[in-house]
Design a protein around this motif. Structure first.
Motif, PDB file in Angstrom:
ATOM      1  N   ASP A  65      49.945  38.780  43.648  1.00  0.00           N
ATOM      2  CA  ASP A  65      50.796  39.444  44.635  1.00  0.00           C
ATOM      3  C   ASP A  65      49.954  40.214  45.643  1.00  0.00           C
ATOM      4  N   LYS A  66      48.830  40.748  45.155  1.00  0.00           N
ATOM      5  CA  LYS A  66      47.970  41.578  46.002  1.00  0.00           C
ATOM      6  C   LYS A  66      46.520  41.246  45.698  1.00  0.00           C
ATOM      7  N   TYR A  67      45.701  41.167  46.759  1.00  0.00           N
ATOM      8  CA  TYR A  67      44.263  40.965  46.601  1.00  0.00           C
ATOM      9  C   TYR A  67      43.582  41.658  47.778  1.00  0.00           C
ATOM     10  N   ASP A  68      42.970  42.806  47.519  1.00  0.00           N
ATOM     11  CA  ASP A  68      42.295  43.580  48.560  1.00  0.00           C
ATOM     12  C   ASP A  68      40.855  43.840  48.144  1.00  0.00           C
ATOM     13  N   VAL A  69      39.944  43.763  49.128  1.00  0.00           N
ATOM     14  CA  VAL A  69      38.528  44.031  48.888  1.00  0.00           C
ATOM     15  C   VAL A  69      38.077  45.130  49.833  1.00  0.00           C
ATOM     16  N   GLU A  70      37.350  46.106  49.277  1.00  0.00           N
ATOM     17  CA  GLU A  70      36.764  47.176  50.082  1.00  0.00           C
ATOM     18  C   GLU A  70      35.294  47.308  49.691  1.00  0.00           C
ATOM     19  N   HIS A  71      34.409  47.219  50.685  1.00  0.00           N
ATOM     20  CA  HIS A  71      32.980  47.402  50.455  1.00  0.00           C
ATOM     21  C   HIS A  71      32.596  48.806  50.905  1.00  0.00           C
ATOM     22  N   ILE A  72      31.938  49.545  50.037  1.00  0.00           N
ATOM     23  CA  ILE A  72      31.468  50.895  50.358  1.00  0.00           C
ATOM     24  C   ILE A  72      29.951  50.814  50.455  1.00  0.00           C
TER      25      ILE A  72
ATOM     26  N   LYS B  46      27.642  52.725  51.772  1.00  0.00           N
ATOM     27  CA  LYS B  46      26.843  53.918  51.491  1.00  0.00           C
ATOM     28  C   LYS B  46      26.548  54.049  49.989  1.00  0.00           C
ATOM     29  N   LYS B  47      27.510  53.673  49.151  1.00  0.00           N
ATOM     30  CA  LYS B  47      27.329  53.774  47.702  1.00  0.00           C
ATOM     31  C   LYS B  47      26.927  52.444  47.071  1.00  0.00           C
ATOM     32  N   ARG B  48      26.795  51.399  47.901  1.00  0.00           N
ATOM     33  CA  ARG B  48      26.485  50.052  47.424  1.00  0.00           C
ATOM     34  C   ARG B  48      27.464  49.637  46.319  1.00  0.00           C
ATOM     35  N   ARG B  49      28.728  49.722  46.628  1.00  0.00           N
ATOM     36  CA  ARG B  49      29.783  49.440  45.667  1.00  0.00           C
ATOM     37  C   ARG B  49      30.905  48.691  46.368  1.00  0.00           C
ATOM     38  N   SER B  50      31.551  47.794  45.650  1.00  0.00           N
ATOM     39  CA  SER B  50      32.720  47.084  46.166  1.00  0.00           C
ATOM     40  C   SER B  50      33.878  47.308  45.203  1.00  0.00           C
ATOM     41  N   ILE B  51      35.063  47.438  45.767  1.00  0.00           N
ATOM     42  CA  ILE B  51      36.259  47.629  44.957  1.00  0.00           C
ATOM     43  C   ILE B  51      37.241  46.512  45.294  1.00  0.00           C
ATOM     44  N   ILE B  52      37.652  45.795  44.260  1.00  0.00           N
ATOM     45  CA  ILE B  52      38.606  44.694  44.405  1.00  0.00           C
ATOM     46  C   ILE B  52      39.874  45.107  43.675  1.00  0.00           C
ATOM     47  N   LYS B  53      41.005  45.052  44.376  1.00  0.00           N
ATOM     48  CA  LYS B  53      42.286  45.404  43.764  1.00  0.00           C
ATOM     49  C   LYS B  53      43.160  44.156  43.734  1.00  0.00           C
ATOM     50  N   ILE B  54      43.654  43.848  42.533  1.00  0.00           N
ATOM     51  CA  ILE B  54      44.475  42.657  42.329  1.00  0.00           C
ATOM     52  C   ILE B  54      45.774  43.094  41.662  1.00  0.00           C
ATOM     53  N   GLY B  55      46.877  42.622  42.185  1.00  0.00           N
ATOM     54  CA  GLY B  55      48.180  42.888  41.582  1.00  0.00           C
ATOM     55  C   GLY B  55      48.806  41.582  41.139  1.00  0.00           C
ATOM     56  N   ILE B  56      49.210  41.506  39.876  1.00  0.00           N
ATOM     57  CA  ILE B  56      49.851  40.290  39.358  1.00  0.00           C
ATOM     58  C   ILE B  56      51.125  40.660  38.605  1.00  0.00           C
ATOM     59  N   ARG B  57      52.057  39.730  38.594  1.00  0.00           N
ATOM     60  CA  ARG B  57      53.324  39.949  37.900  1.00  0.00           C
ATOM     61  C   ARG B  57      53.651  38.683  37.114  1.00  0.00           C
ATOM     62  N   SER B  58      53.815  38.864  35.797  1.00  0.00           N
ATOM     63  CA  SER B  58      54.279  37.755  34.969  1.00  0.00           C
ATOM     64  C   SER B  58      55.779  37.918  34.780  1.00  0.00           C
TER      65      SER B  58
END
Length: 167
Positions: free
Chosen positions: A106-113, A115-127
């Motif tokens: 349902d949701k797939y977002d990527v954010e690259h940070i 300065k901190k050399r970090r990436s955050i991936i947010k995934i939303g799923i519904r069964s």
């Protein structure tokens, strides 16, 4: 003889100073290596095709003998992770003891940070009867923690590495 010995020692000390790296050069070299690793990790995430290999769950329980799968490929996710925790609501004994899903999230977002050399991936799923909000926090060299928050179960954390998916 004494003069030759002193000259040899001075020459050795002088040559060591020329060859040895300064602290700043060593620090810069490490920073450059971390930046290259983070750039590789970012390109892997941006490709949209990778696999998360879970090694541990909830900070220490090894998953060496438990099969697990977390694949992202071409806009779809294929998840099959073991679950250790408590169920809430109508979960009961007939519900799936694993976290499973295959399909388009349902949701797939990527954010690259950067300065901190970090990436955050947010995934939303519904069964059919459950919703999962999944957050992957990926470090510069692929080390990853995955937090799964569920509508019907207690939250759970996995740790491991993000790697390219081999066909």
């Amino acid at each position: 003889m004494k003069n030759i010995l002193i000259n040899s020692i001075i020459l050795m000390l002088f040559s060591v100073n020329l060859i040895a790296q300064t602290k700043e050069e060593k620090k810069q070299k490490k920073e450059d290596q971390k930046n290259v690793a983070f750039a590789d990790t970012k390109s892997l995430i941006d490709s949209g095709t990778y696999i998360f290999n879970a090694s541990f769950v909830n900070g220490g329980m090894s998953l060496a003998t438990n099969t697990n799968r977390f694949i992202v490929k071409e806009g779809e996710v294929d998840i099959d992770l073991p679950f250790f925790g408590s169920a809430r609501g109508d979960g009961g004994y007939n519900s799936n003891p694993r976290i499973t899903y295959k399909g388009v999230p349902d949701k797939y977002d990527v954010e690259h940070i950067d300065k901190k050399r970090r990436s955050i991936i947010k995934i939303g799923i519904r069964s059919s009867n459950e919703r999962h909000d999944i957050t992957l926090t990926v470090g510069s060299s692929g080390q990853t923690t995955v937090k799964v928050i569920s509508s019907s179960r207690s939250s759970i954390n996995y740790s491991g590495y993000l790697k390219p998916l081999k066909e």
